[in-house]
Write an enzyme that holds these catalytic residues in place. Structure first.
Site, PDB file in Angstrom:
ATOM      1  N   GLY A  14       0.778  -1.236   0.000  1.00 18.95           N
ATOM      2  CA  GLY A  14       0.000   0.000   0.000  1.00 18.95           C
ATOM      3  C   GLY A  14       0.804   1.278   0.000  1.00 18.95           C
ATOM      4  O   GLY A  14       0.339   2.297   0.508  1.00 18.95           O
ATOM      5  N   ASN A  16       1.527   3.099  -2.565  1.00 18.62           N
ATOM      6  CA  ASN A  16       0.829   4.073  -3.424  1.00 18.62           C
ATOM      7  C   ASN A  16      -0.417   4.609  -2.721  1.00 18.62           C
ATOM      8  O   ASN A  16      -0.729   5.788  -2.821  1.00 18.62           O
ATOM      9  CB  ASN A  16       0.456   3.434  -4.764  1.00 18.62           C
ATOM     10  CG  ASN A  16       1.597   3.529  -5.769  1.00 18.62           C
ATOM     11  OD1 ASN A  16       1.890   4.592  -6.279  1.00 18.62           O
ATOM     12  ND2 ASN A  16       2.272   2.427  -5.995  1.00 18.62           N
ATOM     13  N   ASN A 105      -4.917   3.017 -13.223  1.00 22.64           N
ATOM     14  CA  ASN A 105      -3.874   2.140 -12.704  1.00 22.64           C
ATOM     15  C   ASN A 105      -2.535   2.856 -12.815  1.00 22.64           C
ATOM     16  O   ASN A 105      -2.350   3.742 -13.653  1.00 22.64           O
ATOM     17  CB  ASN A 105      -3.820   0.829 -13.499  1.00 22.64           C
ATOM     18  CG  ASN A 105      -2.843  -0.164 -12.889  1.00 22.64           C
ATOM     19  OD1 ASN A 105      -2.765  -0.327 -11.672  1.00 22.64           O
ATOM     20  ND2 ASN A 105      -2.057  -0.802 -13.740  1.00 22.64           N
ATOM     21  N   HIS A 107       1.426   1.901 -13.417  1.00 21.92           N
ATOM     22  CA  HIS A 107       2.293   0.802 -13.838  1.00 21.92           C
ATOM     23  C   HIS A 107       3.744   1.259 -13.742  1.00 21.92           C
ATOM     24  O   HIS A 107       4.075   2.359 -14.199  1.00 21.92           O
ATOM     25  CB  HIS A 107       1.963   0.371 -15.274  1.00 21.92           C
ATOM     26  CG  HIS A 107       2.787  -0.785 -15.740  1.00 21.92           C
ATOM     27  ND1 HIS A 107       2.538  -2.088 -15.349  1.00 21.92           N
ATOM     28  CD2 HIS A 107       3.893  -0.823 -16.512  1.00 21.92           C
ATOM     29  CE1 HIS A 107       3.462  -2.879 -15.886  1.00 21.92           C
ATOM     30  NE2 HIS A 107       4.287  -2.139 -16.591  1.00 21.92           N
ATOM     31  N   ASP A 148      -2.741  -3.251 -19.211  1.00 22.87           N
ATOM     32  CA  ASP A 148      -1.896  -2.053 -19.368  1.00 22.87           C
ATOM     33  C   ASP A 148      -2.089  -1.372 -20.723  1.00 22.87           C
ATOM     34  O   ASP A 148      -1.210  -0.649 -21.204  1.00 22.87           O
ATOM     35  CB  ASP A 148      -0.416  -2.419 -19.191  1.00 22.87           C
ATOM     36  CG  ASP A 148      -0.152  -2.962 -17.792  1.00 22.87           C
ATOM     37  OD1 ASP A 148       0.675  -3.884 -17.674  1.00 22.87           O
ATOM     38  OD2 ASP A 148      -0.808  -2.485 -16.843  1.00 22.87           O
ATOM     39  N   GLU A 178       6.078   7.029  -9.108  1.00 26.43           N
ATOM     40  CA  GLU A 178       4.726   6.575  -8.778  1.00 26.43           C
ATOM     41  C   GLU A 178       4.041   7.468  -7.742  1.00 26.43           C
ATOM     42  O   GLU A 178       2.915   7.945  -7.958  1.00 26.43           O
ATOM     43  CB  GLU A 178       4.764   5.142  -8.248  1.00 26.43           C
ATOM     44  CG  GLU A 178       5.226   4.135  -9.270  1.00 26.43           C
ATOM     45  CD  GLU A 178       5.313   2.748  -8.695  1.00 26.43           C
ATOM     46  OE1 GLU A 178       4.426   2.369  -7.914  1.00 26.43           O
ATOM     47  OE2 GLU A 178       6.250   2.023  -9.048  1.00 26.43           O
TER      48      GLU A 178
END
Ligand code: GRF
Length: 200
Positions: A14, A16, A105, A107, A148, A178
């Site tokens: 977690g 992010n 999302n 990536h 993706d 990120e």
């Protein structure tokens, strides 16, 4: 100020999610209401991060009923935008179509490089090192039925160092890319979705 209600889907540590929570608490996500954190793994530390910050959590075990229960949770929390953050389950085409243009999302590569089926966790970083690229990074994209493959919203480049291992490269991509771009892009997307809802 109209904001969009956000669900964050998690499976692991977690980090992010923590970046999103920290940005929200710092007032940097005014168009986003983090309404719920949902995990497919009950031992995900990401759930603890949510609890420590007073955010409701839901844990749904993987299996035949997973997506039905996920839809029920998203509807019960009146969710407008879904952010995948280290989420490891593959969502079906039917689910992604139902939530078309509402799922984001992050990536850990500069898509389309080192993306697609099988590129998760350390694998994008291993592939980048094996290929010998000098620059990699992270990509925020909309989720569609192609792994993706959805439209790219934002990317941030990170230098590859000569002595990098997959682990050191992953750490730099998370810290420098990120955790920087995901909160910003989620809020921008939530603002766009809130305006879209206001138009009816
Ligand atoms: C990160 O490398 C992220 O790029 C990928 O999942 C990994 C773990 O994320 N999506 P988190 O620490 O669980 O947020």
């Amino acid at each position: 100020m109209i904001s969009s209600r956000l669900a964050v889907l998690v499976s692991g540590g977690g980090t992010n999610l923590q970046a999103i929570i920290d940005a929200s608490r710092a007032g940097k996500m005014p168009d986003t209401t983090i309404a719920v954190v949902i995990s497919d793994r009950e031992n995900a530390y990401a759930l603890e991060r949510a609890r420590l910050n007073g955010i409701p959590t839901v844990c749904i075990s993987r299996g035949a009923e997973f997506e039905n229960q996920l839809i029920a949770a998203l509807e019960s929390f009146d969710i407008r935008v879904v952010a995948l953050a280290g989420f490891m389950s593959i969502l079906s085409e039917a689910f992604v179509r139902k939530y078309a243009d509402r799922i984001l999302n992050i990536h850990p590569s500069l898509l389309p490089a080192f993306g697609g089926k099988g590129f998760y966790g350390l694998k994008p970083h291993e592939a980048a090192l094996n290929r010998g690229v000098k620059i990699t990074g992270a990509t925020v994209h909309v989720v569609n039925e192609i792994p993706d493959g959805g439209r790219i919203l934002r990317q941030k480049a990170v230098r590859v160092c000569a002595n990098d291992t997959p682990e050191t490269l992953q750490k730099r991509v998370m810290e420098k890319a990120e955790w920087v771009i995901y909160p910003k892009e989620i809020n921008k997307f939530c603002k766009y979705k809130a305006k879209e809802s206001a138009k009816g």
